[in-house]
Design a protein around this motif. Structure first.
Motif, PDB file in Angstrom:
ATOM      1  N   GLY B  15       0.860  -1.218   0.003  1.00 37.53           N
ATOM      2  CA  GLY B  15      -0.040   0.123   0.033  1.00 37.53           C
ATOM      3  C   GLY B  15       0.772   1.454   0.019  1.00 37.53           C
ATOM      4  O   GLY B  15       0.447   2.319  -0.851  1.00 37.53           O
ATOM      5  N   VAL B  16       2.008   1.036   0.840  1.00 37.48           N
ATOM      6  CA  VAL B  16       2.781   2.319   0.813  1.00 37.48           C
ATOM      7  C   VAL B  16       3.313   2.730  -0.425  1.00 37.48           C
ATOM      8  O   VAL B  16       3.560   3.859  -1.126  1.00 37.48           O
ATOM      9  CB  VAL B  16       3.690   2.188   1.749  1.00 37.48           C
ATOM     10  CG1 VAL B  16       5.018   3.374   1.817  1.00 37.48           C
ATOM     11  CG2 VAL B  16       3.170   1.966   3.394  1.00 37.48           C
ATOM     12  N   LEU B  17       3.911   1.711  -1.174  1.00 38.80           N
ATOM     13  CA  LEU B  17       4.453   1.673  -2.523  1.00 38.80           C
ATOM     14  C   LEU B  17       3.441   2.492  -3.418  1.00 38.80           C
ATOM     15  O   LEU B  17       3.862   3.228  -4.213  1.00 38.80           O
ATOM     16  CB  LEU B  17       4.994   0.557  -3.111  1.00 38.80           C
ATOM     17  CG  LEU B  17       6.391   0.023  -2.525  1.00 38.80           C
ATOM     18  CD1 LEU B  17       6.732  -1.375  -2.830  1.00 38.80           C
ATOM     19  CD2 LEU B  17       7.526   0.939  -2.918  1.00 38.80           C
ATOM     20  N   TRP B  18       2.286   1.898  -3.490  1.00 38.27           N
ATOM     21  CA  TRP B  18       1.178   2.454  -4.432  1.00 38.27           C
ATOM     22  C   TRP B  18       1.078   3.964  -3.959  1.00 38.27           C
ATOM     23  O   TRP B  18       0.839   4.668  -4.880  1.00 38.27           O
ATOM     24  CB  TRP B  18      -0.192   1.546  -4.385  1.00 38.27           C
ATOM     25  CG  TRP B  18       0.216   0.403  -5.124  1.00 38.27           C
ATOM     26  CD1 TRP B  18       0.094  -0.877  -4.985  1.00 38.27           C
ATOM     27  CD2 TRP B  18       0.058   0.440  -6.746  1.00 38.27           C
ATOM     28  NE1 TRP B  18       0.110  -1.579  -5.870  1.00 38.27           N
ATOM     29  CE2 TRP B  18       0.243  -0.953  -7.163  1.00 38.27           C
ATOM     30  CE3 TRP B  18       0.065   1.511  -7.712  1.00 38.27           C
ATOM     31  CZ2 TRP B  18       0.218  -1.385  -8.535  1.00 38.27           C
ATOM     32  CZ3 TRP B  18       0.215   0.860  -9.139  1.00 38.27           C
ATOM     33  CH2 TRP B  18       0.321  -0.497  -9.264  1.00 38.27           C
ATOM     34  N   ALA B  19       0.779   4.112  -2.843  1.00 37.59           N
ATOM     35  CA  ALA B  19       0.704   5.786  -2.359  1.00 37.59           C
ATOM     36  C   ALA B  19       1.583   6.493  -2.670  1.00 37.59           C
ATOM     37  O   ALA B  19       1.349   7.491  -3.369  1.00 37.59           O
ATOM     38  CB  ALA B  19       0.186   5.764  -0.883  1.00 37.59           C
ATOM     39  N   GLY B  20       2.841   5.953  -2.438  1.00 40.08           N
ATOM     40  CA  GLY B  20       4.099   6.657  -2.907  1.00 40.08           C
ATOM     41  C   GLY B  20       3.952   7.088  -4.382  1.00 40.08           C
ATOM     42  O   GLY B  20       4.245   8.103  -4.679  1.00 40.08           O
ATOM     43  N   TYR B  21       3.680   5.924  -5.200  1.00 41.49           N
ATOM     44  CA  TYR B  21       3.604   6.403  -6.547  1.00 41.49           C
ATOM     45  C   TYR B  21       2.634   7.539  -7.028  1.00 41.49           C
ATOM     46  O   TYR B  21       2.866   8.359  -7.890  1.00 41.49           O
ATOM     47  CB  TYR B  21       3.361   4.819  -7.390  1.00 41.49           C
ATOM     48  CG  TYR B  21       3.254   5.171  -8.667  1.00 41.49           C
ATOM     49  CD1 TYR B  21       4.265   5.696  -9.649  1.00 41.49           C
ATOM     50  CD2 TYR B  21       1.966   4.897  -9.330  1.00 41.49           C
ATOM     51  CE1 TYR B  21       4.378   5.760 -11.124  1.00 41.49           C
ATOM     52  CE2 TYR B  21       1.827   5.205 -10.650  1.00 41.49           C
ATOM     53  CZ  TYR B  21       2.703   5.652 -11.719  1.00 41.49           C
ATOM     54  OH  TYR B  21       2.559   5.873 -12.937  1.00 41.49           O
ATOM     55  N   GLY B  58      12.646   9.402 -11.486  1.00 40.66           N
ATOM     56  CA  GLY B  58      12.571   8.771 -10.163  1.00 40.66           C
ATOM     57  C   GLY B  58      11.165   8.554  -9.563  1.00 40.66           C
ATOM     58  O   GLY B  58      10.800   7.228  -8.982  1.00 40.66           O
ATOM     59  N   ASN B  59      10.145   9.106  -9.950  1.00 41.46           N
ATOM     60  CA  ASN B  59       8.916   8.918  -9.469  1.00 41.46           C
ATOM     61  C   ASN B  59       8.385   7.718 -10.006  1.00 41.46           C
ATOM     62  O   ASN B  59       7.517   6.987  -9.532  1.00 41.46           O
ATOM     63  CB  ASN B  59       7.954  10.156  -9.779  1.00 41.46           C
ATOM     64  CG  ASN B  59       8.224  11.382  -9.000  1.00 41.46           C
ATOM     65  OD1 ASN B  59       9.074  11.423  -8.206  1.00 41.46           O
ATOM     66  ND2 ASN B  59       8.071  12.665  -9.568  1.00 41.46           N
ATOM     67  N   GLU B  60       8.640   7.226 -11.327  1.00 39.51           N
ATOM     68  CA  GLU B  60       7.969   6.302 -12.121  1.00 39.51           C
ATOM     69  C   GLU B  60       8.525   4.888 -11.201  1.00 39.51           C
ATOM     70  O   GLU B  60       8.151   4.129 -11.399  1.00 39.51           O
ATOM     71  CB  GLU B  60       8.362   6.454 -13.458  1.00 39.51           C
ATOM     72  CG  GLU B  60       7.393   5.773 -14.168  1.00 39.51           C
ATOM     73  CD  GLU B  60       7.548   5.884 -15.776  1.00 39.51           C
ATOM     74  OE1 GLU B  60       6.981   7.044 -16.186  1.00 39.51           O
ATOM     75  OE2 GLU B  60       8.035   5.051 -16.406  1.00 39.51           O
ATOM     76  N   VAL B  61       9.882   5.025 -10.840  1.00 42.02           N
ATOM     77  CA  VAL B  61      10.456   3.807 -10.158  1.00 42.02           C
ATOM     78  C   VAL B  61       9.470   3.400  -9.129  1.00 42.02           C
ATOM     79  O   VAL B  61       9.386   2.005  -8.982  1.00 42.02           O
ATOM     80  CB  VAL B  61      11.790   4.217  -9.750  1.00 42.02           C
ATOM     81  CG1 VAL B  61      12.495   3.058  -8.977  1.00 42.02           C
ATOM     82  CG2 VAL B  61      12.607   4.877 -10.780  1.00 42.02           C
ATOM     83  N   TRP B  62       8.688   4.089  -8.505  1.00 41.86           N
ATOM     84  CA  TRP B  62       7.850   3.756  -7.508  1.00 41.86           C
ATOM     85  C   TRP B  62       6.713   2.614  -8.056  1.00 41.86           C
ATOM     86  O   TRP B  62       6.673   1.707  -7.459  1.00 41.86           O
ATOM     87  CB  TRP B  62       7.111   4.859  -6.851  1.00 41.86           C
ATOM     88  CG  TRP B  62       7.941   5.630  -5.936  1.00 41.86           C
ATOM     89  CD1 TRP B  62       8.739   6.718  -6.259  1.00 41.86           C
ATOM     90  CD2 TRP B  62       7.870   5.499  -4.525  1.00 41.86           C
ATOM     91  NE1 TRP B  62       9.481   7.147  -5.334  1.00 41.86           N
ATOM     92  CE2 TRP B  62       8.681   6.632  -4.037  1.00 41.86           C
ATOM     93  CE3 TRP B  62       7.177   4.751  -3.433  1.00 41.86           C
ATOM     94  CZ2 TRP B  62       9.305   6.609  -2.764  1.00 41.86           C
ATOM     95  CZ3 TRP B  62       7.837   4.972  -2.332  1.00 41.86           C
ATOM     96  CH2 TRP B  62       8.489   5.689  -1.633  1.00 41.86           C
ATOM     97  N   LEU B  63       6.422   2.785  -9.347  1.00 41.22           N
ATOM     98  CA  LEU B  63       5.482   2.104  -9.744  1.00 41.22           C
ATOM     99  C   LEU B  63       6.131   0.680 -10.023  1.00 41.22           C
ATOM    100  O   LEU B  63       5.808  -0.522  -9.851  1.00 41.22           O
ATOM    101  CB  LEU B  63       4.802   2.468 -11.441  1.00 41.22           C
ATOM    102  CG  LEU B  63       4.266   1.528 -12.212  1.00 41.22           C
ATOM    103  CD1 LEU B  63       2.871   1.322 -11.532  1.00 41.22           C
ATOM    104  CD2 LEU B  63       3.998   2.030 -13.482  1.00 41.22           C
ATOM    105  N   ILE B  64       7.521   0.611 -10.712  1.00 45.65           N
ATOM    106  CA  ILE B  64       8.367  -0.354 -11.060  1.00 45.65           C
ATOM    107  C   ILE B  64       8.335  -1.170  -9.651  1.00 45.65           C
ATOM    108  O   ILE B  64       8.252  -2.361  -9.598  1.00 45.65           O
ATOM    109  CB  ILE B  64       9.622  -0.021 -11.636  1.00 45.65           C
ATOM    110  CG1 ILE B  64       9.443   0.827 -12.794  1.00 45.65           C
ATOM    111  CG2 ILE B  64      10.407  -1.065 -12.006  1.00 45.65           C
ATOM    112  CD1 ILE B  64      10.656   1.430 -13.545  1.00 45.65           C
ATOM    113  N   THR B  65       8.762  -0.556  -8.747  1.00 46.48           N
ATOM    114  CA  THR B  65       9.076  -1.112  -7.300  1.00 46.48           C
ATOM    115  C   THR B  65       7.571  -1.925  -6.791  1.00 46.48           C
ATOM    116  O   THR B  65       7.665  -2.721  -6.664  1.00 46.48           O
ATOM    117  CB  THR B  65       9.573  -0.296  -6.451  1.00 46.48           C
ATOM    118  OG1 THR B  65      10.741   0.479  -7.077  1.00 46.48           O
ATOM    119  CG2 THR B  65      10.203  -0.798  -5.088  1.00 46.48           C
ATOM    120  N   ALA B  66       6.625  -1.019  -7.177  1.00 46.70           N
ATOM    121  CA  ALA B  66       5.323  -1.589  -6.477  1.00 46.70           C
ATOM    122  C   ALA B  66       5.047  -3.024  -7.436  1.00 46.70           C
ATOM    123  O   ALA B  66       4.612  -3.924  -6.730  1.00 46.70           O
ATOM    124  CB  ALA B  66       4.347  -0.707  -6.786  1.00 46.70           C
TER     125      ALA B  66
END
Lengths: 435, 345
Positions: B15-21, B58-66
């Motif tokens: 959830g944190v990763l998606w919210a961060g994204y 860098g922001n898009e990496v949140w999606l990749i990491t999610a």
């Protein structure tokens, strides 16, 4: 086209295309970092211009490396559902670690570098390109540990209907994966080295910015020689590991049908898989046994020892391997020649011409190498553990065919634009020195 | 610790990763959606690109990491979700590829036609990516037609349910407001005034859509069920509402950074609201609740979850530190001189 074939082809297109951009990213980031470090240490403005010039080419190339990488990550889920379920416990975590350790670092600091020329001190700015370069290479390490596990699975136990992690250390320190890393990444450095040498040679032939390009040339000549020799020796070690762990791949690489002691090395062959023989062949006695097992009389397993449904495509693997090795020899010779003339490369017009023509060759060698690794592993998606045909998602052939076609068209257009931009900026040369 | 403790930890991290994204990439996706409406000249368009330039990648990496975290922690969910939503995911992928390339290529060649072409692609890809993400989460909130084997029994068009489209619309409006407040914070002059004005108008639509989503969720989805069981969870929708209400307040006061952070809090609150409502489901089945993929029946082994927890605990704080540093270094007001100097885009 059935789902397995269409998905394989789609993955191949995506991986092939991704790997047109990644190798230059891996090496050119480091070379840019080296040029900028020389600038910070010596204050020589030419090296600052070098960092800007090569760094700009790096940026153009980097963008496509990133966006095509996302595709690969998502494709494991979209097209290879049962693979993802079966090995996600191990493979998925390696991808997630790659993203956490490398992707954030890489994409954050590449932007810091691109936007920070006037906002950061020279040292901090130089640190940004080093962090980018290191992150790119860390990324390569983790993805190759993941690929290495598919080539030679270790540290797992079959439980709950899937492969579960038993020892993280065994997975991370998988010898096969490290040999793959030490082969692939320095190969990428060779590609980047010849890219810098070739572009510099193009300008030196025209006598433009001679001082500038001589400096770039000298660094790249040393760099390329080191890694050309390294990969040549390492490739041999990697080959012996394949001989021990992936006998079907070795047999296909060598188009060897009969198991035999003192196996010869085949210089040239036209394999005939249906007839289980080679139509034409030129052989050097005992050399294969010597190369693969370090003994002229060692036994090497032939393809006939394995059921036909467990043999990889022979001609493809055989020829890809030979193309890679022949080009590897060419790189050693070329880098020796460039190294010898590194102080005054203009003195040898032949060298300059040859270097320009050598720019595309490492691309061919690297893609051929990946074909040996991936096609040679077939029919397995995880060697000895899971077949590619059992891994594919329950999706319709029409879905995959449409996305496959879309990929081919789309990637071709983007690739053409990107290489055109690279060539455009490479020809344009560095920004003029400020007075 | 018990296996299910780690499963819950990874649900929270997911959830944190998606919210961060959503909070981070949301503003640069929003900037893309707004580009043709707010930027009137080449100089203004460049200011928009410059305002997101150092951050979008860098922001898009949140999606990749999610995505990677789903694969690592809940491989069965990753496998079923990505293969089930095949067509939608490829549309998202193509949109993200076009978008990244558009940002990078636009400034590389002089020429109005070349730039207009990439501007158009940047706009449409930002819009499509946002819409797909919203519609996908709308469908997850509704539950999907997946059978006992995790095989998707619907079609691409069955995903276009009115509720899912409403969530998609909410994403578009929320990201547009988020983008407008960020851009207003970064730029000067007439463009800034126009952005503040547009943000206020868009905010009205965002607020209405947000209320509609919260209400329709009551009737159409099981999301509110968990809130009756654990009323403490109401803090999430509360954060969303407060954040949302603060946006026009700060905009009127001309405090654009505060407005941006409030808009971020609203997005965070809505995401947390949805995730808390889903728990313990990750990919619920509409056909039979028994067939839903949950954190319990789709997770990785205890060992993998433990190792991944250690990795996350060590590296996520490091990532946050240097991300914050980057935002501090590059959050200056973009001026004419800055644009003329021309580093980056």
């Amino acid at each position: 086209m059935d789902v397995v074939w269409a998905s394989r082809l789609q993955f191949a297109v995506a991986a092939f295309f991704h790997f047109l951009f990644v190798p230059l990213t891996l090496g050119l980031s480091l070379l840019t970092a080296i040029y900028e470090t020389i600038y910070v240490k010596t204050g020589d403005e030419d090296y600052k211009r070098a960092a800007k010039f090569w760094g700009r080419l790096f940026l153009i190339n980097f963008a496509l490396g990133v966006v095509t990488g996302i595709t690969l990550e998502f494709q494991f889920g979209t097209n290879w559902r049962y693979y993802s379920e079966y090995v996600g416990d191990i493979f998925g975590s390696l991808l997630a670690i790659e993203a956490t350790l490398a992707f954030f670092l890489e994409s954050t600091f590449i932007a810091v570098w691109a936007f920070g020329w006037n906002r950061l001190s020279p040292k901090v700015h130089c640190l940004a390109i080093w962090l980018t370069a290191i992150a790119s290479n860390i990324s390569a390490l983790w993805i190759l540990i993941a690929n290495g596990w598919m080539q030679h699975p270790v540290g797992y136990v079959l439980r709950n209907g899937r492969a579960e992690l038993k020892s993280f250390a065994e997975v991370v320190f998988n010898k096969f994966a490290w040999l793959e890393f030490l082969h692939t990444v320095p190969a990428a450095y060779i590609l980047s080295g010849f890219f810098v040498l070739g572009v510099s040679a193009w300008h030196l032939r025209r006598g433009k910015e001679a001082v500038f390009f001589r400096k770039s040339f000298r660094v790249a000549a040393v760099w390329t020689l080191i890694f050309s020799l390294f990969v040549f020796v390492e490739g041999h070690l990697h080959g012996t590991e394949v001989a021990h762990t992936q006998p079907t791949k070795l047999a296909a690489m060598e188009a060897l049908w009969e198991t035999q002691s003192g196996a010869p090395w085949t210089l040239f062959a036209i394999p005939d898989p249906a007839g289980e023989r080679n139509v034409v062949e030129i052989k050097i006695p005992k050399l294969l046994s010597l190369l693969a097992f370090h003994s002229p009389s060692a036994e090497v397993k032939g393809l006939k020892d394995f059921p036909p449904e467990e043999r990889p495509p022979v001609s493809f693997t055989f020829w890809s391997f030979r193309i890679m090795v022949l080009l590897g020899i060419w790189f050693v010779l070329m880098s020796l020649w460039a190294f010898k003339n590194r102080e005054r490369p203009e003195a040898s017009p032949g060298l300059l011409r040859a270097l320009v023509w050598t720019i595309p060759l490492p691309y061919i060698a690297i893609e051929a190498g990946w074909m040996v690794a991936e096609v040679g592993r077939q029919p397995w998606i995880v060697y000895g553990l899971m077949k590619t045909a059992d891994a594919v998602s329950p999706i319709s052939p029409a879905q995959v065919t449409v996305t496959l076609l879309a990929f081919v068209v789309f990637y071709t257009v983007l690739g053409v634009i990107d290489f055109w931009l690279l060539a455009h900026y490479a020809r344009k040369g560095p920004e003029p020195a400020s007075a | 610790m018990e296996h299910n403790v780690f499963q819950i930890i990874w649900f929270v991290l997911w959830g944190v990763l998606w919210a961060g994204y959503f909070v981070l990439d949301g503003f640069d996706l929003g900037a893309g959606i707004l580009l043709p409406c707010v930027a009137k000249s080449e100089e203004e368009r460049r200011a928009v690109y410059q305002a997101i330039g150092p951050f979008w990648d860098g922001n898009e990496v949140w999606l990749i990491t999610a995505g990677g975290a789903t694969f690592a922690a809940f491989p069965k969910t990753y496998a079923v979700m990505f293969s089930g939503l095949y067509t939608a995911l490829f549309l998202l992928l193509f949109a993200l590829i076009v978008r990244g390339v558009a940002i990078e290529f636009r400034g590389k060649v002089e020429g109005a036609g070349w730039r207009r072409f990439w501007d158009f692609l940047f706009w449409i890809s930002s819009l499509v990516a946002t819409l797909i993400l919203g519609v996908a989460f709308g469908n997850i909130f509704l539950g999907l037609p997946i059978d006992a084997q995790g095989i998707f029994r619907g079609s691409f068009f069955s995903l276009l349910h009115p509720y899912a489209l409403l969530v998609g619309l909410l994403f578009v409006l929320a990201f547009a407001v988020h983008g407008a407040t960020w851009l207003a914070f970064r730029v000067n002059g007439e463009l800034r005034q126009r952005l503040i004005r547009d943000a206020k108008v868009l905010w009205v639509f965002e607020a209405v859509t947000a209320v509609a989503v919260l209400l329709f969720s009551l009737k159409l989805t099981p999301l509110w069920g968990n809130y009756l069981k654990a009323p403490l969870l109401f803090v999430f929708p509360l954060v969303a509402v407060i954040g949302l209400l603060l946006v026009p307040y700060f905009l009127n006061a001309g405090r654009t950074l505060a407005a941006f952070l409030s808009s971020g809090a609203a997005i965070l609150g809505v995401t947390a609201w949805g995730m808390a409502g889903l728990f313990p489901n990750l990919f619920p089945s509409r056909l039979n609740p028994e067939w839903s993929l949950t954190i319990y029946n789709s997770s990785s082994s205890p060992l993998t979850l433990k190792i991944m927890t250690v990795v996350a605990l060590v590296f996520v704080p490091i990532v946050l530190v240097y991300t914050l540093w980057t935002y501090r270094t590059f959050s200056f007001r973009i001026t004419r001189e800055e644009l003329a100097y021309g580093e980056g885009y």
